[in-house]
Design a protein around this motif. Structure first.
Motif, PDB file in Angstrom:
ATOM      1  N   PRO A 188      37.297  40.912  36.957  1.00 29.89           N
ATOM      2  CA  PRO A 188      38.575  40.185  37.092  1.00 29.89           C
ATOM      3  C   PRO A 188      39.613  40.939  37.925  1.00 29.89           C
ATOM      4  O   PRO A 188      40.437  40.316  38.584  1.00 29.89           O
ATOM      5  N   THR A 196      38.606  40.183  41.646  1.00 30.95           N
ATOM      6  CA  THR A 196      38.856  38.828  42.157  1.00 30.95           C
ATOM      7  C   THR A 196      40.354  38.538  42.262  1.00 30.95           C
ATOM      8  O   THR A 196      40.738  37.584  42.914  1.00 30.95           O
ATOM      9  N   ALA A 197      41.170  39.361  41.619  1.00 36.05           N
ATOM     10  CA  ALA A 197      42.620  39.106  41.625  1.00 36.05           C
ATOM     11  C   ALA A 197      43.299  39.599  42.900  1.00 36.05           C
ATOM     12  O   ALA A 197      44.473  39.343  43.103  1.00 36.05           O
ATOM     13  N   GLN A 198      42.589  40.324  43.755  1.00 33.48           N
ATOM     14  CA  GLN A 198      43.241  40.758  44.995  1.00 33.48           C
ATOM     15  C   GLN A 198      42.333  40.624  46.210  1.00 33.48           C
ATOM     16  O   GLN A 198      41.102  40.566  46.093  1.00 33.48           O
ATOM     17  N   THR A 199      42.961  40.535  47.374  1.00 34.67           N
ATOM     18  CA  THR A 199      42.269  40.371  48.651  1.00 34.67           C
ATOM     19  C   THR A 199      41.320  41.545  48.907  1.00 34.67           C
ATOM     20  O   THR A 199      41.693  42.698  48.695  1.00 34.67           O
ATOM     21  N   VAL A 200      40.104  41.236  49.357  1.00 32.44           N
ATOM     22  CA  VAL A 200      39.113  42.268  49.683  1.00 32.44           C
ATOM     23  C   VAL A 200      39.551  42.989  50.953  1.00 32.44           C
ATOM     24  O   VAL A 200      39.608  42.381  52.025  1.00 32.44           O
ATOM     25  N   SER A 201      39.873  44.280  50.843  1.00 31.86           N
ATOM     26  CA  SER A 201      40.209  45.026  52.062  1.00 31.86           C
ATOM     27  C   SER A 201      39.378  46.297  52.188  1.00 31.86           C
ATOM     28  O   SER A 201      39.445  46.971  53.214  1.00 31.86           O
ATOM     29  N   LEU A 244      29.424  36.784  40.400  1.00 34.21           N
ATOM     30  CA  LEU A 244      30.516  37.247  39.530  1.00 34.21           C
ATOM     31  C   LEU A 244      30.440  36.585  38.153  1.00 34.21           C
ATOM     32  O   LEU A 244      30.673  37.236  37.132  1.00 34.21           O
TER      33      LEU A 244
END
Lengths: 227, 227
Positions: free
Chosen positions: B101, B104-109, B146
């Protein structure tokens, strides 16, 4: 003299406050829930003696009741029913994605949710799924729904994207951005149809999958009774 | 005089401690992470100036690097590659389901993770997926992985089960319990194969899906270069 706020306390009010806390912060504790409701922690336990676990099961019921269909409609096969079941369940979860990890962390005991799973299990059974295949089918639908609910709660930009024309991912992101509507919802629909297609095919190896009367399974299923 | 514990602080040590905290408690804050490492919060920021978000991206990299394959093997089609990609990714996530969780809560960088997605996007593109279809295929694989990782972290008893012989769900649970091995892993394999089958079929409407030389896609794909 009883405090007025305590007198107004109820299970529905507790669940609504817990849902708001989870939507906002991703989790809750009983003391924090009590503080939000301006009551003592002990007065909370008067309404939910099972504590945090009972509140989480209450949230499951709040979201799932009515979201999962209770039985087939006339002429509906397992495939159509499973699609309707997954869509209803996903809509409920995608509206509150931060609740998902709390729900998967404990055993499902909410009666309305158990009845929703039982309805799906009966439809699959009536259409000839063997017991173990049935449980795997239920589980993979569950996985897709919950993964998609997390995806619905992800930032608009899932991937940091520099718009590099040499990147296949960047080009795909750019192509998807110009499409109207809900990206996550569209992905879910494509994934659900593909998964149901694949499950239908896995039941009949060597036989080309084709739609049959009364649904993909081709047989009328019993409408499950109440649990 | 510098404190010895601060002198020993490093990014890998910080990430390891953060992973342990998330595995144990489901989340972390920078002050709690500092306390676990017996350092000041400000000394943490010296190593991870981006704070919590940078630590979460670091966890993503820690789990995904090496888990997602970088390119196709000789003769491997999109379907085999996507299967290998999803299996590697799922194994990494299922070992640490409580991290999901946060990810998935933030942009993949994280660069290694972005390279892993780029590798999948290139293989799908090389095998003729249109840009938007490509992004949906990547997304649904992501959702299944996921969701299955959360399932791997669920209690052994997913559903409260009274062993009622009249319940289709109970009978299916009983049938699955006697099977050896990892229930969640078996469900994932069935779901992944069904999903890949369905995605393969959705690319060729009206044409019966059949295995072809060099993989289900039937065409040799270019091995993606380094990102």
């Amino acid at each position: 003299m009883p405090r007025p706020t305590t007198a107004l306390l109820s299970r529905p009010r507790i669940l609504t406050a817990a849902l708001e806390l989870v939507d906002t912060t991703g989790t809750f504790t009983m003391p924090r829930l009590a503080a939000r409701l301006s009551v003592s922690t002990s007065s909370l336990y008067h309404h939910v003696p099972g504590g945090r676990e009972e509140v989480v099961e209450g949230l499951r019921g709040l979201l799932c009741e009515g979201a999962m269909p209770a039985g087939t409609e006339p002429g509906e096969g397992w495939r159509e029913f499973a699609g309707r079941w997954a869509r209803g369940y996903r809509a409920a979860m995608a509206a509150h994605p931060r609740v998902v990890p709390l729900l998967t962390a404990q055993t499902v005991s909410d009666p309305a949710t158990l009845a929703g799973y039982e309805a799906l299990a009966r439809v699959l059974h009536a259409d000839g799924f063997a017991d173990e295949d049935l449980l795997h089918a239920v589980t993979v639908l569950d996985c897709l729904v919950l993964g998609s609910a997390l995806d619905a709660g992800a930032p608009v930009d899932v991937w940091a994207d520099a718009g590099d024309p040499a990147s296949a991912l960047s080009r795909a992101i750019a192509a998807t951005r110009v499409q109207p509507g809900d990206r996550s919802q569209r992905s879910f629909e494509i994934g659900l149809e593909a998964l149901l297609d694949g499950l239908a095919r896995s039941r009949a190896p060597g036989r080309p999958a084709r739609p049959a009367r009364g649904g993909a399974g081709g047989r009328r299923v019993r409408t499950p009774g109440p649990p």
